[in-house]
Motif scaffolding. Structure first.
Motif, PDB file in Angstrom:
ATOM      1  N   CYS A 144       0.803  -1.228   0.000  1.00 44.11           N
ATOM      2  CA  CYS A 144       0.000   0.000   0.000  1.00 44.11           C
ATOM      3  C   CYS A 144       0.834   1.274   0.000  1.00 44.11           C
ATOM      4  O   CYS A 144       0.305   2.356  -0.279  1.00 44.11           O
ATOM      5  N   ARG A 145       2.109   1.202   0.300  1.00 48.97           N
ATOM      6  CA  ARG A 145       2.937   2.404   0.392  1.00 48.97           C
ATOM      7  C   ARG A 145       2.922   3.268  -0.865  1.00 48.97           C
ATOM      8  O   ARG A 145       2.901   4.491  -0.770  1.00 48.97           O
ATOM      9  N   PRO A 146       2.962   2.683  -2.066  1.00 52.75           N
ATOM     10  CA  PRO A 146       2.985   3.544  -3.260  1.00 52.75           C
ATOM     11  C   PRO A 146       1.767   4.443  -3.397  1.00 52.75           C
ATOM     12  O   PRO A 146       1.796   5.404  -4.164  1.00 52.75           O
ATOM     13  N   PHE A 147       0.698   4.160  -2.662  1.00 51.82           N
ATOM     14  CA  PHE A 147      -0.548   4.915  -2.794  1.00 51.82           C
ATOM     15  C   PHE A 147      -0.780   5.828  -1.594  1.00 51.82           C
ATOM     16  O   PHE A 147      -1.890   6.282  -1.360  1.00 51.82           O
ATOM     17  N   ARG A 148       0.276   6.133  -0.868  1.00 51.06           N
ATOM     18  CA  ARG A 148       0.120   6.783   0.422  1.00 51.06           C
ATOM     19  C   ARG A 148      -0.324   8.238   0.351  1.00 51.06           C
ATOM     20  O   ARG A 148      -0.710   8.807   1.365  1.00 51.06           O
ATOM     21  N   SER A 149      -0.261   8.885  -0.811  1.00 51.80           N
ATOM     22  CA  SER A 149      -0.780  10.253  -0.869  1.00 51.80           C
ATOM     23  C   SER A 149      -2.300  10.263  -0.924  1.00 51.80           C
ATOM     24  O   SER A 149      -2.927  11.287  -0.694  1.00 51.80           O
ATOM     25  N   CYS A 150      -2.919   9.131  -1.256  1.00 51.53           N
ATOM     26  CA  CYS A 150      -4.353   8.953  -1.034  1.00 51.53           C
ATOM     27  C   CYS A 150      -4.517   8.492   0.418  1.00 51.53           C
ATOM     28  O   CYS A 150      -3.559   8.118   1.071  1.00 51.53           O
ATOM     29  N   PHE A 151      -5.733   8.477   0.897  1.00 54.25           N
ATOM     30  CA  PHE A 151      -5.987   7.835   2.182  1.00 54.25           C
ATOM     31  C   PHE A 151      -5.986   6.333   1.925  1.00 54.25           C
ATOM     32  O   PHE A 151      -6.815   5.802   1.190  1.00 54.25           O
TER      33      PHE A 151
END
Length: 383
Positions: free
Chosen positions: A134-141
């Motif tokens: 999930c880290r690559p999507f961290r700028s989303c919640f």
């Protein structure tokens, strides 16, 4: 095949509190043989189907190893559940997912970049797989729970990477992890519209009887795909978008699970008729808090549906360019959008071969004997 933004429950209906899960973890796991040389593993909300082919002794040993590992999975995850339900900080920068501006869709930016690697807040092997996926999507919640089912399947499939096991799959409620030896393949069937997967079709699938699907594709050993997952608002976990289903093929089941969640959230359009409710009004113990999630979508104008699909495709193309997915299919109100894998991979592997029908999406299930004598994995949403 798979997963939605999986809120509180580890994999199953979103009505399990942490106390429920602790109680169920103490009851012990169960397993039973199923038609089609499959095994059913179940522990609380975790519900898994496994099949494998190869030397009988090697396959039996792999099944035993997977079962021994499975017995402890729920208790390990429950122990770290509070940390797994917390959003990954947007500022968390890690060298191994150095993506500069992955993409943007529907106003939900995705970004990552190299920087200091912060201490991961979880310690378990599966929990860390969830966090990394999930880290690559961290700028989303996003919380690590978006990858829980895929990460569990991914962890168990490692038990089958043994001499004598030609191929195997672990299907965790629709999120699939694959093991393929050289020369082996699986055919995956997809349900583009989950409303059409009725009780009769579900019963046939549970009995190991082949069911008709909207599309099928082959995953061969030479392809980098080892995970398949699906997300959408019609599933048993929450989604922010309006996609009926978003199916993702990726290098691992955890990656596919997380990416399917993010892409499905991006398939969206502004329309006051779409019904949304705060997640915590639907489930007290959700990791999504008061974020509005989709609960009902009326029939929309075709142009509006197309805009929603295009928003999802923009995210999917960006994730493919960043190496986070291999292919994607989006279905929304009978319209389809597709992002194919690159035409050739290292070693000359080609993209998954679509056997018939438009590329749809659904959640994978069990192994069925196909008309050509090969074993299929047909897809459906977990009920």
């Amino acid at each position: 095949m798979a997963a939605h933004a999986r809120p509180p429950s580890l994999q199953g209906p979103d009505d399990f509190s942490r106390s429920d899960l602790i109680e169920q973890a103490a009851t012990g796991a169960i397993r039973a043989p199923m038609p089609g040389r499959r095994w059913h593993f179940q522990h609380g909300p975790i519900d898994i189907l496994i099949a494998a082919d190869g030397d009988p002794r090697a396959v039996a040993a792999a099944h035993d190893a997977a079962w021994a590992r499975f017995e402890t999975v729920l208790s390990e995850l429950v122990a770290e559940l509070p940390a797994l339900r917390r959003a990954i900080p947007a500022g968390a920068r890690t060298p191994d997912c150095g993506l500069a501006a992955v993409g943007e869709s529907g106003g939900r930016a995705l970004a990552a970049g190299p920087d200091e690697d912060p201490a991961c807040p979880v310690t378990g092997v599966i929990a860390r797989q969830m966090w990394r996926a999930c880290r690559p999507f961290r700028s989303c919640f996003v919380t690590p729970m978006a990858a829980v089912a895929g990460a569990v399947a991914q962890h168990l499939i490692a038990c089958y990477d043994q001499p004598g096991v030609r191929r195997a799959y672990v299907n965790n409620g629709g999120d699939i992890a694959l093991h393929l030896a050289p020369g082996e393949h699986y055919r995956v069937g997809l349900y583009a519209n989950l409303r059409r997967f009725d009780a009769v079709a579900a019963a046939r699938a549970d009995a190991g009887v082949a069911t008709s699907t909207d599309a099928e594709f082959d995953i061969t050993h030479d392809l980098p795909v080892r995970g398949v997952a699906t997300s959408g608002w019609r599933g048993r976990s929450f989604s922010l978008g309006i996609a009926d289903s978003v199916t993702v093929l990726a290098r691992s089941a955890a990656q596919a699970d997380a990416a399917a969640t993010v892409i499905a959230n991006a398939v969206d359009v502004d329309d006051p008729r779409i019904e949304r409710r705060a997640a915590n009004t639907l489930q007290d113990d959700t990791d999504l808090g008061d974020i509005p999630v989709t609960v009902a979508v009326p029939t929309l104008e075709p142009e509006a549906v197309r805009r929603a699909i295009d928003a999802g495709l923009a995210t999917a193309h960006a994730l493919r360019a960043a190496g986070l997915i291999e292919a994607c299919a989006i279905v929304c109100q009978d319209q389809v959008g597709q992002v194919f894998a690159r035409e050739a991979h290292a070693g000359g592997a080609t993209r998954p071969s679509v056997v018939g029908g438009p590329a749809g999406a659904g959640e994978s299930t069990e192994s069925n004997r196909g008309a050509d004598g090969t074993d299929d994995i047909s897809s459906k949403e977990a009920r």
